[in-house]
Design an enzyme around this catalytic site. Structure first.
Site, short mmCIF file in Angstrom:
data_model
loop_
_atom_site.label_atom_id
_atom_site.label_comp_id
_atom_site.label_asym_id
_atom_site.label_seq_id
_atom_site.Cartn_x
_atom_site.Cartn_y
_atom_site.Cartn_z
N LYS A 15 -4.98 -3.07 -1.48
CA LYS A 15 -3.54 -3.28 -1.57
C LYS A 15 -3.21 -4.64 -0.97
O LYS A 15 -3.81 -5.04 0.04
CB LYS A 15 -2.85 -2.14 -0.79
N SER B 193 4.28 3.50 -2.33
CA SER B 193 4.19 2.08 -2.59
C SER B 193 2.80 1.59 -3.00
O SER B 193 2.69 0.51 -3.55
CB SER B 193 4.64 1.31 -1.35
N SER C 242 3.13 6.80 0.89
CA SER C 242 2.73 5.70 0.00
C SER C 242 1.29 5.71 -0.48
O SER C 242 0.94 4.95 -1.37
CB SER C 242 3.02 4.36 0.67
#
Lengths: 484, 95
Positions: free
Chosen positions: A78, A153, A177
Site C-alpha cells: 500500500k 482504504s 481498511s
C-alpha cells in the site's frame, strides 16, 4: 502453468526445488499487471526495474540455499508505507514527488528476506475511506465486477491480490481498511492487535487505531506474512515486546472445543440477506467442526461509528498538521506570506474527504467542544473495550459479518458521507478495542460477489483466529478467483 | 448544536485550510449531519467512566540514552520544496 494464481506457500516449494526462478515468477506478475491493471487501477506505481533486480538477488540466495519464507516472493505495498528511493504519496496530491530517504520497519524486514516488491498500491487518500474512491489516482475497480468498489482504504492491496497481480500485500487498518476490502474482493485480510506490528515508516492517520497487516490469497499465506512483520521495534514505542509465536505451526490444530461467540448486535436492520445466510452457514460449519457456538452480547456496538468518527478525525487533524509545504511534499506559494502559503498548500493538496475529516477533528478538539466530543468519545471507547473484555471471558473468538452488504457500486455512496461511514459498522469496534480480527471469504451473493466473515480474537491471540480461519477454509473449500 | 458557515470558517482557519464559498456551504451541511449523528453518544451516561486514550495500556517507554546515526542534512532536505545551505527555506515571516 499459471504461476500468478498460486499461493505463497506453493510458490515457495517451486522456488526452493528449482522448478521456477524468482526472475520468471516476477516476470509473470509484471506481465499480469501490464495486462490487467489499466482496468483495475490497483497500482499507483509499478517498480519494474527494482523488482527485477530484487528477483536476481533472491535467485542467488536461493541457489546458495539461504532462502527464507518470503525470498523471491512478489509482493506489493500500500502506498502508505515509506520506501527508500521510491515515491510514496499516500494517494494524495500533497505528497506527489515525495521520495522517502528511509524504509519503514516492515519494509526493511521484508527486504531482509529478499522479498520482491512489484510496486506501490492505490488506496483512499491518507487511508480515509471505505471505497477507494478518495484517491488522487482514481478509484480501484473490483476484480469481481468492475462497476463496483474494491472497498477501502486498502482497496489496491485487496484488488491486486484478488486479481493475481501480487502474491500478497500489506495494508493498514484504522477502522476496517484491511478487512472490508478483503471481504469485498474475496481475499483473506488480518488486522493484528494494536502494538503487534511496528508503525515506524507508516504514514499516520489515527495513531491510536492504525495497525499494519497482511492481505493474501489464503489463511496460511496470511500467517506467513504476519510472521515476517510482527514484533517489537525500538523505533515504535507503541509496539509491544511480547514474543512472536509460530503462527503457521499452530494453524492445523483444529477448533474442537473452541468457544465461538455470536453477538446479537451485529444482526442489524439493513443487513443483506445473502450476508446473513453466509454467516449462518459458517456458524453451522463451526458446529460441525466441533466448536461450540455461544450467543453473546456487545451492548455498545451501536455507538462505535459515532465514537470512531470523533477519535479518528481528531487524531487525523493533529497528524496531518505536518503537511505544511515546508519539509516535504507540495508547496503552493502565491507570495502572500507564511500563513497564506500553509492555507493554499493544504487547500490544493488535500482531497474533499481528507478536508472533511480534518475539519471534523479540528472542531472536536477546539476550545469549548473538547469535553463534549473528544473526551465523551474516549469514554465511550472504554465501554466498547469493556464489551469485548466481558465477551472474551466467555468465548475464544467472536464471529460476525465484515460488512453489511457485498461490494457496492462505484459512486453509490460518494454523495452521502454518513452512509459511507456506516458501512464500517462491524469493523470499527475492533480498532477501538485494539484487538485482532481476520476477514476471510465465506460465501457469495446471488450476483456472484464475494462475502466475508470476521473472526475477532483476544488481544495478541492472532494464533487462535488464524487457526479457526484455517479450519473453516479447509472445510468450506470456496477459494476461487474472480472471472478476469 | 447547529453548525453555521461562521463555525466552518473559524474551524478552517484553525486548521489552516482555505475554503471557497462552495466548500463552506457543503461542509456546513455535512458537518451538521455528521455531528447530529454523533449526538447519539449523549444517550449514555459516562460521568463515572475513565476515558481510553490507547487500547493497550502504555507506560512511558524509556530507553537508554545512546547516540545513534541520524539523517545527514542533505538527506533531511532532499524533499524540501525550498532550501538554502543546511536549512529549510520558508516564506518571509517577519516584515
Amino acid at each position: 502453468m499459471e504461476t500468478t494464481g498460486l499461493t505463497i506457500h506453493e510458490m515457495r516449494d517451486l522456488l526452493d526445488t528449482g522448478k521456477i526462478s524468482a526472475a520468471e515468477l516476477t516476470g509473470s506478475f509484471l506481465r499480469r499487471i501490464h495486462e490487467l491493471d489499466t482496468r483495475i487501477n490497483a497500482f499507483i506505481r509499478v517498480t519494474k526495474e527494482q523488482a527485477e533486480e530484487a528477483a536476481r538477488r533472491a535467485d542467488r540466495r536461493i541457489r546458495e540455499g539461504n532462502s527464507t519464507l518470503l525470498t523471491g516472493i512478489p509482493l506489493a505495498l500500500k502506498d502508505i508505507f515509506v520506501t527508500e528511493g521510491i515515491e510514496t504519496t499516500c494517494a494524495s496530491n500533497i505528497l506527489k514527488g515525495f521520495v522517502p530517504p528511509y524504509d519503514g520497519t516492515v519494509v526493511r524486514r521484508l527486504r531482509e528476506q529478499d522479498a520482491v516488491f512489484l510496486g506501490k498500491l492505490n488506496m483512499d487518500e491518507f487511508a480515509m475511506g471505505s471505497s477507494n474512491e478518495n484517491s488522487a489516482f482514481g478509484p480501484v475497480r473490483n476484480p469481481w465486477d468492475e462497476t463496483r468498489v474494491s472497498g477501502g482504504s486498502s482497496g489496491g492491496s485487496a484488488a491486486a491480490v484478488a486479481a493475481c497481480m501480487a502474491a500478497g500485500s500489506l495494508g493498514t487498518d484504522t477502522g476496517g481498511s484491511i478487512r472490508q476490502p478483503a471481504s469485498h474482493c474475496g481475499v483473506v485480510g488480518l488486522k493484528p492487535t494494536y502494538g503487534r506490528v511496528s508503525r515506524y515508516g507508516v504514514i499516520a492517520y489515527a495513531s491510536s487505531l492504525d495497525q499494519v497487516g497482511p492481505l493474501a490469497r489464503d489463511v496460511e499465506d496470511c500467517s506467513l506474512l504476519l510472521q515476517a512483520v510482527a514484533g517489537y521495534d525500538p523505533h515504535d514505542s507503541t509496539s509491544v515486546s511480547l514474543p512472536v509465536p509460530d503462527y503457521r505451526g499452530s494453524l492445523k490444530n483444529g477448533v474442537k472445543g473452541m468457544r465461538i461467540g455470536c453477538p446479537k448486535e451485529y444482526f442489524i436492520d439493513g443487513l443483506d440477506a445473502d450476508v446473513i445466510a453466509s454467516i449462518r452457514t459458517a456458524l453451522d460449519r463451526y458446529r460441525h467442526l466441533g466448536a461450540e457456538i455461544v450467543d453473546i452480547t456487545l451492548p455498545h456496538t451501536d455507538y462505535a461509528v459515532a465514537c470512531y468518527y470523533v477519535i479518528a478525525t481528531a487524531e487525523a487533524s493533529s497528524n496531518l498538521a505536518r503537511y505544511d509545504g515546508i519539509r516535504f511534499g507540495q508547496r503552493i506559494d502565491d507570495g502572500g506570506g507564511l500563513i497564506e502559503m500553509y492555507r493554499n498548500t493544504r487547500a490544493r493538496g488535500f482531497g474533499a474527504e481528507v478536508k472533511r475529516r480534518i475539519m471534523l477533528g479540528t472542531f472536536a478538539l477546539s476550545s469549548g467542544y473538547y469535553d463534549a466530543y473528544y473526551l465523551k468519545a474516549q469514554k465511550i471507547r472504554t465501554l466498547i473495550r469493556e464489551d469485548f473484555a466481558a465477551a472474551f471471558d466467555q468465548v475464544d473468538a467472536v464471529l460476525t459479518p465484515v460488512a453489511p452488504t457485498p461490494a457496492f457500486l462505484l459512486g453509490e455512496k460518494m454523495d452521502d458521507p454518513l452512509q459511507m461511514y456506516l458501512s464500517d459498522i462491524f469493523t470499527i469496534p475492533v480498532n477501538l478495542a485494539g484487538t485482532c480480527a481476520i476477514s476471510l471469504p465465506c460465501g457469495f451473493s446471488a450476483e456472484g460477489l464475494p462475502i466475508g466473515m470476521q473472526l475477532i480474537g483476544k488481544p495478541f491471540a492472532e494464533e487462535t483466529i488464524l487457526r479457526a480461519a484455517w479450519a473453516f477454509e479447509q472445510e468450506a473449500g470456496i477459494r476461487k478467483g474472480p472471472p478476469l | 448544536m447547529k453548525i453555521t458557515p461562521e463555525t466552518v470558517s473559524h474551524v478552517a482557519d484553525l486548521a489552516r485550510l482555505s475554503l471557497d464559498q462552495e466548500e463552506v456551504e457543503s461542509l456546513t451541511a455535512e458537518m451538521d449531519l455528521i455531528l447530529a449523528y454523533v449526538e447519539k453518544l449523549n444517550e449514555l451516561d459516562t460521568d463515572a467512566i475513565t476515558p481510553t486514550a490507547h487500547a493497550v495500556p502504555l507506560e512511558n517507554a524509556f530507553r537508554c540514552d545512546q547516540p545513534s546515526p541520524s539523517f545527514s542534512a542533505e538527506k533531511a532536505l532532499s524533499n524540501a520544496p525550498d532550501s538554502n545551505e543546511d536549512c529549510f527555506r520558508v516564506p518571509r515571516v517577519i516584515e
